[in-house]
Design a protein around this motif. Structure first.
Motif, mmCIF file in Angstrom:
data_model
loop_
_atom_site.group_PDB
_atom_site.id
_atom_site.type_symbol
_atom_site.label_atom_id
_atom_site.label_comp_id
_atom_site.label_asym_id
_atom_site.label_seq_id
_atom_site.Cartn_x
_atom_site.Cartn_y
_atom_site.Cartn_z
ATOM 1 N N ARG A 1 11.769 18.972 -34.593
ATOM 2 C CA ARG A 1 13.000 19.293 -33.560
ATOM 3 C C ARG A 1 14.371 19.820 -34.486
ATOM 4 O O ARG A 1 14.568 19.126 -35.396
ATOM 5 N N TYR A 2 14.829 20.763 -33.967
ATOM 6 C CA TYR A 2 16.198 21.086 -34.636
ATOM 7 C C TYR A 2 17.197 21.233 -33.692
ATOM 8 O O TYR A 2 17.212 21.544 -32.494
ATOM 9 N N SER A 3 18.588 21.046 -34.168
ATOM 10 C CA SER A 3 19.754 21.165 -33.310
ATOM 11 C C SER A 3 20.273 22.706 -33.372
ATOM 12 O O SER A 3 19.673 23.562 -33.985
ATOM 13 N N ARG A 4 21.304 22.733 -32.455
ATOM 14 C CA ARG A 4 21.714 24.127 -32.545
ATOM 15 C C ARG A 4 22.314 24.666 -33.826
ATOM 16 O O ARG A 4 22.656 25.930 -34.109
ATOM 17 N N GLU A 5 22.742 23.951 -34.464
ATOM 18 C CA GLU A 5 23.282 23.996 -35.983
ATOM 19 C C GLU A 5 22.033 24.367 -36.856
ATOM 20 O O GLU A 5 22.167 24.746 -38.016
ATOM 21 N N LEU B 1 16.086 17.290 -36.432
ATOM 22 C CA LEU B 1 16.360 16.125 -35.661
ATOM 23 C C LEU B 1 15.408 15.257 -35.626
ATOM 24 O O LEU B 1 15.308 14.061 -35.077
ATOM 25 N N GLY B 2 14.175 15.654 -36.240
ATOM 26 C CA GLY B 2 12.900 14.707 -36.282
ATOM 27 C C GLY B 2 11.833 15.447 -36.017
ATOM 28 O O GLY B 2 11.736 16.629 -35.794
ATOM 29 N N PRO C 1 19.077 16.207 -25.299
ATOM 30 C CA PRO C 1 19.809 17.551 -25.206
ATOM 31 C C PRO C 1 20.438 18.171 -26.375
ATOM 32 O O PRO C 1 20.858 19.312 -26.406
ATOM 33 N N GLU C 2 20.279 17.437 -27.659
ATOM 34 C CA GLU C 2 20.662 18.140 -28.855
ATOM 35 C C GLU C 2 19.549 19.133 -29.412
ATOM 36 O O GLU C 2 19.773 19.875 -30.228
ATOM 37 N N VAL C 3 18.387 18.937 -28.905
ATOM 38 C CA VAL C 3 17.154 19.882 -29.352
ATOM 39 C C VAL C 3 17.263 21.161 -28.848
ATOM 40 O O VAL C 3 17.337 21.289 -27.573
ATOM 41 N N THR C 4 17.407 22.193 -29.599
ATOM 42 C CA THR C 4 17.394 23.495 -29.251
ATOM 43 C C THR C 4 16.233 24.259 -29.434
ATOM 44 O O THR C 4 15.593 25.160 -28.782
ATOM 45 N N GLU D 1 7.372 28.838 -32.690
ATOM 46 C CA GLU D 1 8.441 28.246 -32.412
ATOM 47 C C GLU D 1 8.397 27.947 -30.708
ATOM 48 O O GLU D 1 7.976 29.006 -30.104
ATOM 49 N N VAL D 2 9.049 27.224 -30.146
ATOM 50 C CA VAL D 2 9.287 26.977 -28.860
ATOM 51 C C VAL D 2 10.837 26.714 -28.687
ATOM 52 O O VAL D 2 11.573 25.895 -29.264
ATOM 53 N N ARG D 3 11.700 27.384 -27.755
ATOM 54 C CA ARG D 3 12.995 27.423 -27.659
ATOM 55 C C ARG D 3 13.662 26.718 -26.435
ATOM 56 O O ARG D 3 12.496 26.982 -25.288
ATOM 57 N N ARG D 4 14.647 26.065 -26.230
ATOM 58 C CA ARG D 4 15.120 25.650 -25.092
ATOM 59 C C ARG D 4 15.343 26.706 -24.008
ATOM 60 O O ARG D 4 15.904 27.523 -24.355
#
Length: 160
Positions: A110-114, A118-119, A138-141, A156-159
């Motif tokens: 998992r990755y943030s918008r930056e 994130l884990g 909500p932080e996962v983008t 990849e899978v995006r929000r």
């Protein structure tokens, strides 16, 4: 094996594939070869290769490419690794609603918008549920699906 879900598996985009086939993200030219055995996970169409197909193994930096689209700054989380693609253009995934390569344990990263990690989570079953769970934060983008044995990027899978 594939699984159908509300989440969309994103193959490597056609314009990125054209670039990678010329010069990959490590600065090397792609070297096509005939796949004698088949079974290579193709990131262009999200299926396994069949014997006799012309494919190439290229270096790909998925987070770097995503960051270039979004303005993210992944810093040290930027990495590149090997992926198989068709040596020439292909039609892309046959079923855009399918989540491919779910027949083996996978890691969901998992990755943030930056673009910061994130884990991660090892998933052995209930693959769609694990993706849904990842996006409840909500932080996962962005979620990258990776092979366990080598850590290779699959898609990849995006929000949203």
């Amino acid at each position: 094996m594939t699984t159908t879900t509300a989440h969309t598996a994103r193959p490597i985009a056609p314009e990125v594939l054209r670039s990678l086939r010329a010069t990959d993200d490590a600065g090397r030219r792609a070297v096509p070869f005939t796949d004698a055995e088949g079974g290579a996970p193709l990131r262009c169409c999200l299926r396994r290769s069949v014997p006799g197909e012309s494919i190439a193994l290229v270096s790909y930096a998925p987070l770097r490419r995503w960051a270039a689209e979004t303005g993210a700054r992944p810093g040290a989380y930027d990495e590149q690794g090997p992926v198989f693609v068709h040596a020439e253009d292909c039609a892309g995934p046959a079923d855009p609603a399918a989540l491919p390569f779910t027949n083996a344990p996978r890691v969901l990263r998992r990755y943030s918008r930056e673009g910061h990690i994130l884990g991660g989570r090892l998933v052995t079953d209930a693959f769609p549920d694990a993706l849904t769970e990842a996006f409840t934060d909500p932080e996962v983008t962005l979620v990258q699906v990776r092979a366990v044995e080598y850590g290779c990027f699959l898609y990849e899978v995006r929000r949203g």
